[in-house]
Design a protein around this motif. Sequence first.
Motif, PDB file in Angstrom:
ATOM      1  N   GLY A 173      59.247  37.689  39.868  1.00 41.73           N
ATOM      2  CA  GLY A 173      60.133  38.925  39.673  1.00 41.73           C
ATOM      3  C   GLY A 173      59.248  40.117  39.219  1.00 41.73           C
ATOM      4  O   GLY A 173      59.582  41.205  38.942  1.00 41.73           O
ATOM      5  N   LYS A 174      57.958  39.690  38.888  1.00 42.79           N
ATOM      6  CA  LYS A 174      57.091  40.602  38.250  1.00 42.79           C
ATOM      7  C   LYS A 174      55.900  41.028  39.035  1.00 42.79           C
ATOM      8  O   LYS A 174      55.636  40.310  40.057  1.00 42.79           O
ATOM      9  N   GLU A 175      55.115  42.124  38.763  1.00 45.20           N
ATOM     10  CA  GLU A 175      54.127  42.292  39.668  1.00 45.20           C
ATOM     11  C   GLU A 175      52.849  41.511  39.257  1.00 45.20           C
ATOM     12  O   GLU A 175      52.762  41.044  37.929  1.00 45.20           O
ATOM     13  N   ARG A 176      51.977  41.451  40.066  1.00 44.11           N
ATOM     14  CA  ARG A 176      50.779  40.782  39.665  1.00 44.11           C
ATOM     15  C   ARG A 176      49.802  41.499  38.763  1.00 44.11           C
ATOM     16  O   ARG A 176      49.742  42.809  38.999  1.00 44.11           O
ATOM     17  N   GLU A 177      49.522  40.977  37.745  1.00 44.23           N
ATOM     18  CA  GLU A 177      48.628  41.527  36.642  1.00 44.23           C
ATOM     19  C   GLU A 177      47.471  41.062  36.516  1.00 44.23           C
ATOM     20  O   GLU A 177      47.138  39.659  36.556  1.00 44.23           O
ATOM     21  N   PHE A 178      46.475  41.859  35.994  1.00 41.76           N
ATOM     22  CA  PHE A 178      45.096  41.512  35.718  1.00 41.76           C
ATOM     23  C   PHE A 178      45.362  40.785  34.244  1.00 41.76           C
ATOM     24  O   PHE A 178      45.934  40.693  33.187  1.00 41.76           O
ATOM     25  N   VAL A 179      44.261  39.480  34.331  1.00 37.82           N
ATOM     26  CA  VAL A 179      44.178  38.638  33.314  1.00 37.82           C
ATOM     27  C   VAL A 179      42.867  38.640  32.617  1.00 37.82           C
ATOM     28  O   VAL A 179      42.700  38.755  31.222  1.00 37.82           O
ATOM     29  N   ALA A 180      41.678  38.542  33.225  1.00 38.26           N
ATOM     30  CA  ALA A 180      40.335  38.448  32.885  1.00 38.26           C
ATOM     31  C   ALA A 180      39.489  38.711  33.929  1.00 38.26           C
ATOM     32  O   ALA A 180      39.590  38.546  35.247  1.00 38.26           O
ATOM     33  N   ALA A 181      38.212  39.035  33.729  1.00 39.89           N
ATOM     34  CA  ALA A 181      37.159  39.175  34.710  1.00 39.89           C
ATOM     35  C   ALA A 181      35.828  39.049  34.055  1.00 39.89           C
ATOM     36  O   ALA A 181      35.573  39.152  32.820  1.00 39.89           O
ATOM     37  N   GLY A 202      27.825  36.764  33.847  1.00 40.88           N
ATOM     38  CA  GLY A 202      28.414  36.209  32.891  1.00 40.88           C
ATOM     39  C   GLY A 202      28.283  37.019  31.379  1.00 40.88           C
ATOM     40  O   GLY A 202      28.960  36.546  30.327  1.00 40.88           O
ATOM     41  N   ALA A 203      27.476  38.000  31.374  1.00 38.55           N
ATOM     42  CA  ALA A 203      27.143  38.638  30.162  1.00 38.55           C
ATOM     43  C   ALA A 203      28.356  39.382  29.552  1.00 38.55           C
ATOM     44  O   ALA A 203      28.294  39.663  28.393  1.00 38.55           O
ATOM     45  N   SER A 204      29.113  39.866  30.384  1.00 35.13           N
ATOM     46  CA  SER A 204      30.227  40.624  29.765  1.00 35.13           C
ATOM     47  C   SER A 204      31.642  40.158  30.471  1.00 35.13           C
ATOM     48  O   SER A 204      31.586  39.683  31.743  1.00 35.13           O
ATOM     49  N   THR A 205      32.722  40.286  29.558  1.00 36.35           N
ATOM     50  CA  THR A 205      33.815  39.810  30.289  1.00 36.35           C
ATOM     51  C   THR A 205      34.987  40.845  29.634  1.00 36.35           C
ATOM     52  O   THR A 205      34.625  41.761  28.650  1.00 36.35           O
ATOM     53  N   ASN A 206      36.115  40.745  30.192  1.00 33.71           N
ATOM     54  CA  ASN A 206      37.079  41.821  30.091  1.00 33.71           C
ATOM     55  C   ASN A 206      38.442  40.931  30.057  1.00 33.71           C
ATOM     56  O   ASN A 206      38.704  40.158  31.011  1.00 33.71           O
ATOM     57  N   TYR A 207      39.182  41.241  29.209  1.00 38.19           N
ATOM     58  CA  TYR A 207      40.555  40.360  28.945  1.00 38.19           C
ATOM     59  C   TYR A 207      41.742  41.478  28.845  1.00 38.19           C
ATOM     60  O   TYR A 207      41.843  42.440  28.128  1.00 38.19           O
ATOM     61  N   LEU A 208      42.969  40.968  29.144  1.00 37.38           N
ATOM     62  CA  LEU A 208      44.185  41.363  28.847  1.00 37.38           C
ATOM     63  C   LEU A 208      44.431  41.291  27.447  1.00 37.38           C
ATOM     64  O   LEU A 208      44.144  40.167  26.915  1.00 37.38           O
ATOM     65  N   ASN A 224      27.174  37.814  44.043  1.00 41.19           N
ATOM     66  CA  ASN A 224      27.174  39.129  43.931  1.00 41.19           C
ATOM     67  C   ASN A 224      28.518  39.907  43.958  1.00 41.19           C
ATOM     68  O   ASN A 224      28.713  40.977  44.101  1.00 41.19           O
ATOM     69  N   TYR A 225      29.411  39.177  43.054  1.00 40.52           N
ATOM     70  CA  TYR A 225      30.743  39.665  43.014  1.00 40.52           C
ATOM     71  C   TYR A 225      31.146  39.411  41.452  1.00 40.52           C
ATOM     72  O   TYR A 225      30.842  38.570  40.572  1.00 40.52           O
ATOM     73  N   VAL A 226      31.869  40.433  41.094  1.00 40.64           N
ATOM     74  CA  VAL A 226      32.643  40.191  39.561  1.00 40.64           C
ATOM     75  C   VAL A 226      33.672  39.528  40.188  1.00 40.64           C
ATOM     76  O   VAL A 226      34.575  39.724  41.308  1.00 40.64           O
ATOM     77  N   VAL A 227      34.274  38.453  39.220  1.00 39.02           N
ATOM     78  CA  VAL A 227      35.397  37.501  39.489  1.00 39.02           C
ATOM     79  C   VAL A 227      36.175  37.781  38.460  1.00 39.02           C
ATOM     80  O   VAL A 227      35.980  37.846  37.464  1.00 39.02           O
ATOM     81  N   GLY A 228      37.473  37.873  38.932  1.00 41.20           N
ATOM     82  CA  GLY A 228      38.506  37.837  38.111  1.00 41.20           C
ATOM     83  C   GLY A 228      39.792  37.082  38.167  1.00 41.20           C
ATOM     84  O   GLY A 228      39.723  36.198  39.309  1.00 41.20           O
ATOM     85  N   TRP A 229      40.598  37.093  37.264  1.00 41.91           N
ATOM     86  CA  TRP A 229      41.745  36.169  37.331  1.00 41.91           C
ATOM     87  C   TRP A 229      43.189  37.014  37.173  1.00 41.91           C
ATOM     88  O   TRP A 229      42.931  37.979  36.373  1.00 41.91           O
TER      89      TRP A 229
END
Length: 127
Positions: free
Chosen positions: A42-50, A55-61, A31-36
Motif C-alpha cells: 500500500g505504499k510507494e517504493r522508497e529509496f533506502v541506500a545507494a 564504494g567511497a560514498s554512500t547515501n542513506y534514508l 560503471n553503475y551507482v547501485v541502490g536499494w
Amino acid sequence: QVQPVESGGGLMQPGGSLRLSCAASQGTFSNYVVGWFRQAPGKEREFVAAITRSGASTNYLDSVKGRFTISRDNAKNTVYLQMNSLKPEDTAVYYCAAKDAFRYSVWRREKDEYAYWGQGTQVTVSS
C-alpha cells in the motif's frame, strides 16, 4: 546493460539482522551507482541506500542510518545491504537497482534515474 538479482530476504524477529545481496547476473556493476529501494504494501517504493562505483560514498534514508550498511565487492560483482536492529516498519519487498554513474549522482534518490531493477526479495520483521 546489467541485470541485478537479489537474495537474502526472509523472516526475522525485531532486533535481528539480515544481509541482502545483489549480484549482476548479466553485465557488470562497475560503471553503475547501485541502490536499494523498498516497497511496503500500500505504499510507494522508497529509496533506502545507494553506493558509488568505488564504494567511497554512500547515501542513506534517515530512518535506516546507523542500522543499515551498504557495501560492494566489485571483484564479485555484488552489492550488499547489511540490516541490523530490524524493526517491523522495515517489512517490505527490497529491490536492487542500478543507474549510470556517469550521468547520475549517488546523492539523488529519484527511482526514475535507475534503469535496471531486480525482481525484489521479501523482508518480514515480526515476532
